[in-house]
Each structure stands twice: as C-alpha cells, then as structure tokens.
Design a protein around this motif. Structure first.
Motif, PDB file in Angstrom:
ATOM      1  N   ASN A 177       1.344   9.948 -10.265  1.00 17.50           N
ATOM      2  CA  ASN A 177       0.577   9.780 -11.639  1.00 17.50           C
ATOM      3  C   ASN A 177       1.083   8.423 -12.390  1.00 17.50           C
ATOM      4  OD1 ASN A 177      -1.729  10.319 -13.066  1.00 17.50           O
ATOM      5  ND2 ASN A 177      -0.669  11.522 -14.582  1.00 17.50           N
ATOM      6  N   GLN A 200      -8.071  -2.417  -0.189  1.00 13.12           N
ATOM      7  CA  GLN A 200      -7.749  -1.371   0.142  1.00 13.12           C
ATOM      8  C   GLN A 200      -6.885  -0.562  -1.182  1.00 13.12           C
ATOM      9  OE1 GLN A 200      -5.550  -0.309   3.800  1.00 13.12           O
ATOM     10  NE2 GLN A 200      -6.379  -2.591   4.614  1.00 13.12           N
ATOM     11  N   ALA A 201      -6.267  -1.459  -1.858  1.00  7.13           N
ATOM     12  CA  ALA A 201      -5.562  -0.964  -3.143  1.00  7.13           C
ATOM     13  C   ALA A 201      -6.530  -0.388  -3.930  1.00  7.13           C
ATOM     14  CB  ALA A 201      -4.903  -2.188  -3.861  1.00  7.13           C
ATOM     15  N   LEU A 249       0.649  -1.137  -0.208  1.00  7.15           N
ATOM     16  CA  LEU A 249       0.062  -0.017  -0.132  1.00  7.15           C
ATOM     17  C   LEU A 249       0.858   1.299  -0.074  1.00  7.15           C
ATOM     18  CD1 LEU A 249      -2.758  -1.086   2.637  1.00  7.15           C
ATOM     19  CD2 LEU A 249      -3.044  -1.082   0.016  1.00  7.15           C
ATOM     20  N   ALA A 286       0.781   6.556  -6.949  1.00 10.02           N
ATOM     21  CA  ALA A 286      -0.574   7.373  -7.185  1.00 10.02           C
ATOM     22  C   ALA A 286      -0.157   8.884  -7.369  1.00 10.02           C
ATOM     23  CB  ALA A 286      -1.746   7.090  -6.212  1.00 10.02           C
ATOM     24  N   LEU A 287       0.679   9.293  -6.312  1.00 13.25           N
ATOM     25  CA  LEU A 287       1.187  10.797  -6.239  1.00 13.25           C
ATOM     26  C   LEU A 287       2.125  11.036  -7.355  1.00 13.25           C
ATOM     27  CD1 LEU A 287       2.003  10.732  -2.266  1.00 13.25           C
ATOM     28  CD2 LEU A 287       0.003  11.698  -3.506  1.00 13.25           C
ATOM     29  N   THR A 335      -8.348   2.080  -3.478  1.00 12.73           N
ATOM     30  CA  THR A 335      -8.389   3.538  -3.629  1.00 12.73           C
ATOM     31  C   THR A 335      -7.038   4.126  -4.140  1.00 12.73           C
ATOM     32  OG1 THR A 335      -9.407   3.291  -1.206  1.00 12.73           O
ATOM     33  CG2 THR A 335      -8.206   5.280  -1.780  1.00 12.73           C
ATOM     34  N   HIS A 336      -5.920   3.160  -4.339  1.00 13.24           N
ATOM     35  CA  HIS A 336      -4.724   3.770  -4.810  1.00 13.24           C
ATOM     36  C   HIS A 336      -4.637   3.450  -6.316  1.00 13.24           C
ATOM     37  CE1 HIS A 336      -4.155   2.981  -0.696  1.00 13.24           C
ATOM     38  NE2 HIS A 336      -3.115   3.715  -0.498  1.00 13.24           N
ATOM     39  N   ALA A 337      -5.343   2.052  -6.624  1.00 11.25           N
ATOM     40  CA  ALA A 337      -5.008   1.833  -8.174  1.00 11.25           C
ATOM     41  C   ALA A 337      -6.465   1.260  -8.478  1.00 11.25           C
ATOM     42  CB  ALA A 337      -3.998   0.895  -8.403  1.00 11.25           C
ATOM     43  N   LEU A 357       2.123   1.549  -3.668  1.00 12.59           N
ATOM     44  CA  LEU A 357       1.005   2.274  -4.441  1.00 12.59           C
ATOM     45  C   LEU A 357       0.656   3.749  -4.268  1.00 12.59           C
ATOM     46  CD1 LEU A 357      -1.536  -0.830  -4.175  1.00 12.59           C
ATOM     47  CD2 LEU A 357      -0.272  -0.199  -6.100  1.00 12.59           C
ATOM     48  N   THR A 358       0.871   3.998  -2.898  1.00  6.57           N
ATOM     49  CA  THR A 358       0.568   5.519  -2.482  1.00  6.57           C
ATOM     50  C   THR A 358       1.703   6.534  -3.383  1.00  6.57           C
ATOM     51  OG1 THR A 358      -0.205   5.074  -0.356  1.00  6.57           O
ATOM     52  CG2 THR A 358       0.508   7.144  -0.529  1.00  6.57           C
ATOM     53  N   LYS A 359       2.905   5.973  -3.354  1.00  4.53           N
ATOM     54  CA  LYS A 359       3.785   6.607  -3.945  1.00  4.53           C
ATOM     55  C   LYS A 359       3.632   6.901  -5.574  1.00  4.53           C
ATOM     56  CE  LYS A 359       7.661   5.733  -0.841  1.00  4.53           C
ATOM     57  NZ  LYS A 359       9.122   5.296  -0.819  1.00  4.53           N
TER      58      LYS A 359
END
Length: 549
Positions: A53, A76-77, A43, A50-51, A79-81, A46-48
């Motif tokens: 793009n 939970q993923a 997660l 997403a930020l 939300t990120h992907a 995935l956050t990195k």
C-alpha cells in the motif's frame, strides 16, 4: 501516508544511474527514488509496492527497451499503480508512437532524450506532473468534514463551494452513515443545523452561508485597499488572465468572485482543445495553475462576495457588494461569464439542488455511481460532462433538443460519446415535467417529433442549456443587448451609444473605463482560449485608457 515513490525504468545502466541521480538530488527529500533495469523488473517492483500500500507518484520509462517497450510496461503498470503519472523518455523517431500512447494508455507526457540540463528540460516537466499527482492524492488527515442530507440543496452548495475552492473535505450522509449520526449527536445538532461543517481547528459551523464558510476557512473575503488601478469582476478564464497580466505589469489589481475561481470552465472534466496540452487538462487543473499565477504576481482575490451594483464616480468606478461593502478602482473589467439557463418545466425548480443540478462537479459525478443519469444539452460542456458521468453512472442519457449533435458539439467529443457503451443520445427530446418526494424521483420526457410522452425513473438531472450573462448589477448606464450581453467597441458606434470624441476601445463598454472580456461580451466566441485572450487584451486597453485620464 508513506513517502511516495518515483520509479525510473531504463535498460542502459549509465542512463538509469544518471536519471536516478538527478531525481534523487531534486526530489529525494519528499519521494523514494527507485530504479529498475527492465520492464519486467519494474512490474515486480510495482507489485511489491502495491501489496505494501505504498503510493507511486511517477513512473519514468525509456521507450526503447528489449523484450518490453516503455509503453508496453506503462500499459501493464496501470493495474499496479493506476493513479501514477506516466512519463515516457523517447527519441525523436518515436514521437508518433508516443502521441498515440496519450490516447491509448493515458500517457501524461513524453520527453525527448537527452534531457540535459535537467533544470531546464527535465525538472519543470516532473514538477508539473508531481503537482498534479499531489492534488489528486492529498493527505486526508486534516480534511474538513461535512455532515448533511444527500438531497439537501444547502449541503450541495457547501460541498460545491469546498470542491471548487480546492478545500479537501469528507462527506457524511446523515441518513446512511453511522459516523454522521454519531457526530451529529455529539454536536447536539437539530435538522435545521444541517449541514454541519466540522473544521480541523475552530468552531463547528451550522448551515453556514458561503461567506461565513469562506471566512472560517481563512479565504479572503475583503479587499485590503480602498482604491485599485483595476478591479476585475469574475474569476473565470477571462478574469484570471486579466488579473495575471494586470498584476504582472505593475497595476494594483483585485479580482472579485462570488463563488469560486474557474467559472464554468473550472467545472469541466477535460478541456482537450486548449493549446499546449495534447492530452488535455481538467478545468480544475487550469484554474489552479491560473490562481497560482495570480497569487505569484500579487493580485488580490476576494471570494464569496456577490457584486450587486455599479456606480460611476467621476474618475473612479465602484462595485457594490451584497449586504455591505464596496471596492473602488480607476478601471473595471467585467468578466462575469454566463450561467446555464433554467429549464422551464413544472416542479423542476423545486428540485434544484435535490436531484436537479446546473453544471456538474467531480463530487456530483462520483455520487451517481450505479445510477441512471439524465443530462440536458448538446454543446461541448454537455459532452464533457456526459463522459465524466459515464465513469460512475450505470447509464447516461443525453437529451438533445436538436436533430443531431454535429451542429453544436466538436467532432472529437462526438466520437468519444458514440464509443461509450453506457451513453445513450436521444435527439429531439426534452424534459416537460418531473415528480418526487423531497428529491427528484422521475422525469417526464417528450419526443418533439411524435409528441410521445414517457416517464423515466431517475434521481439525477444535470442541465447544460444555453448561456445567461450575469450583468443585471451593471445598471442602465452600461449598454447590453436584449439577452444581457455587454455591447463593446465598434458595436457601440453602430447603436449610437458612445458619447466621447474618441472612438471606444475594442473591449470598452458604453461607460468609458469599463471593459468586458470573455463570455459576458456580445459576440464573444464562448471558448476558453478566446476568453483568456480577451482577458489579456483588456489589460492592454486598460493601460491605454489610464494613460488618457
């Protein structure tokens, strides 16, 4: 577009290294392969991404991890992907929870460990998932651009043709979009020139016919041979299946489609009862896979050519195109399917393509965002459309002539519709009128029991009523019932419509060597699986016929 990422998640270092190695060897040239040793670490990765793009194409997660299971991590993923494909690596004992995850979190596939050899057990699965992801996430730098009026029937025809033939395009509304106005000015276009179609290469097209558009896009609109073993008219599931089996078995094969491959099934947002796809697949998905098979085996596909006539010329059969041109073949398979019947209400025909639509495409659904949408029909196609439209519309009202959905729609669809808060089902209701200036603005509805009439404001009506076969072009020699469905096999004997000493083949029409498959045939099941089966069966019968002539 940045190189898309494939993320693997497994707490076992050896397994993690092995799957990363296999994926890097296979996909490393086109994808960034990233490893994570826990759900939390995944997660964070995935956050990195997403930020930054950076697109994520696939997440492959082990189910049995401490602290956070694979399914919990994939949930939970989202939300990120949200657009990534989700693959769960699991043991046999966990298959029940994996199947449940298909419904609960949209799991795309679960794969039992171990996956050796990867060439047989891992890569084919991932190839399919990545193909689907690429279709949903194209690089738009070379898209066709279409400029027109939102309520123009010609603009709708052009957009529908592009969408159904899988040509990426960008839509500009000339009344709302400053860029559309700028491009229209540069092209020195008049209102009569709309819609404009701007191609990455080539001249600008001004209100083109579908035939001209197909030619400009490089789609095949003419047959390459004067004579074929078999000509298939219609590119729905029955026609595509027939083409695959005919071409793979060595018959010279051509398939003629007046609009786009897939038929009505190709517009379905989800086909959930097709064997072998537990999560279901879209009609677009099924069509693209079938078209790839048709191409692989060497069958020709001729697009944007309506067939308007049929002639029996001794040992060959000819189909005649609108305008000019023809194709001759030793055998003919009619797989033209059915179209939705027109609603008979005052002024409704005036707004066809201007707020009133028969069937629905993905682009139609997305344009309804935030609006109230009305939909007529009570069968499975209407149910799937209602669920697809509900993803975008403020409210979807399903108008059903009958007293209940249970008589005409599959139970799994009814359950989904009932659970959607923005879908309203109104039984015993029908459309009796409409009004608008330039496009649909309101409908007049009536309650069939009470006779109560009301007017509702809406700019969207989608119709999924009945089945009207496309068979007028066959002429008087091919026997049809009073609704236009082709009579075949034993039914010909019962109607005294067969003249040869031998019995007709099961799918053979009253003209020897002319077969019918799928929805166009009298008493067919009107299901995708049965249409595919009849398409395959028709080729078996064509072989038997050709061996006799």
């Amino acid at each position: 577009m940045s190189k898309p990422t494939i993320l693997t998640v497994d707490d076992d270092p050896m397994v993690s290294a092995a799957i990363s190695r296999d994926l890097r060897n296979r996909y490393g040239d086109d994808y960034l392969i990233v490893r994570a040793n826990s759900g939390a670490q995944a997660l964070a990765v995935l956050t990195k991404l997403a930020l930054r793009n950076q697109p994520v194409a696939l997440i492959a997660a082990d189910q049995r991890m401490p602290e956070m299971t694979g399914i919990e991590m994939l949930e939970q993923a989202q939300t990120h992907a949200p657009g990534a494909k989700y693959l769960l690596l699991t043991a046999y004992a966990d298959t029940d929870v994996a199947i449940k995850a298909i419904n609960d979190i949209g799991l795309d596939y679960y794969l039992l460990k171990p996956w050796d050899p990867p060439e047989d057990r891992l890569f084919p699965v991932i190839d399919d998932l990545l193909d689907d992801w690429r279709q949903a996430n194209p690089d738009h730098t070379s898209d066709v651009r279409v400029i027109g009026n939102r309520w123009s029937d010609r603009s709708h025809e052009v957009k529908t043709f592009l969408a159904r033939n899988y040509v990426p395009y960008h839509w500009y509304d000339v009344e709302r979009d400053p860029e559309a106005q700028r491009l229209t000015g540069l092209a020195e276009a008049t209102p009569g020139d709309l819609p404009l179609v701007l191609l990455p290469e080539g001249d600008t097209l001004r209100s083109p016919s579908t035939l001209d558009l197909a030619g400009a896009l490089g789609l095949r609109t003419r047959a390459e041979q004067p004579l074929y073993d078999v000509c298939i008219v219609g590119g729905g599931p029955a026609g595509l299946a027939a083409a695959v089996y005919a071409a793979s078995e060595g018959l010279s094969t051509v398939i003629v489609e007046r609009e786009a491959p897939g038929g009505q099934a190709g517009q379905s947002a989800s086909i959930e009862n097709y064997l072998g796809f537990p999560r279901g697949l879209s009609g677009s998905d099924l069509t693209q896979r079938a078209v790839a098979q048709v191409s692989r085996f060497g069958a020709e596909m001729v697009l944007a050519r309506p067939v308007v006539g049929f002639e029996n010329r001794g040992p060959v059969h000819a189909v005649l195109f609108e305008g000019a041109g023809e194709i001759e073949a030793r055998a003919l398979i009619v797989a033209t399917g059915v179209s939705y019947r027109r609603l008979l209400a005052p002024r409704l025909e005036e707004f066809t393509g201007r707020g009133v639509y028969y069937g629905v495409s993905a682009s139609d659904a997305s344009q309804c965002e935030g609006d109230d949408v009305y939909l007529v029909g009570g069968a499975n196609s209407a149910g799937q459309a209602a669920l697809n439209l509900a993803r975008y519309a403020k409210r979807v009202v399903l108008l059903v002539r009958g007293s209940t959905l249970e008589d005409t729609m599959s139970r799994y669809l009814i359950d989904k519709i009932v659970s959607m808060p923005n879908i309203q089902v109104r039984c015993r209701s029908e459309v009796v009128g409409c009004r608008g200036e330039g496009h649909l603005e309101a409908l007049t509805l009536t309650d069939r029991d009470s006779g109560r009439v009301e007017e509702v404001e809406t700019s969207w009506l989608f119709v999924f009523v009945g089945a009207s076969p496309r068979t007028d072009w066959l002429g008087p020699d091919v026997m049809r019932d009073d609704k236009g469905f082709v009579v075949t096999g034993q039914d010909l004997l019962l109607r005294d419509a067969w003249r040869l000493p031998r019995a007709p083949f099961a799918l053979e029409s009253s003209v020897p060597g002319v077969f019918a498959a799928g929805d166009v045939r009298l008493d067919s099941m009107k299901r995708v699986a049965s249409a595919v089966g009849e398409g395959a069966m028709s080729v078996y019968l064509v072989h038997r016929y050709l061996a006799m002539v």
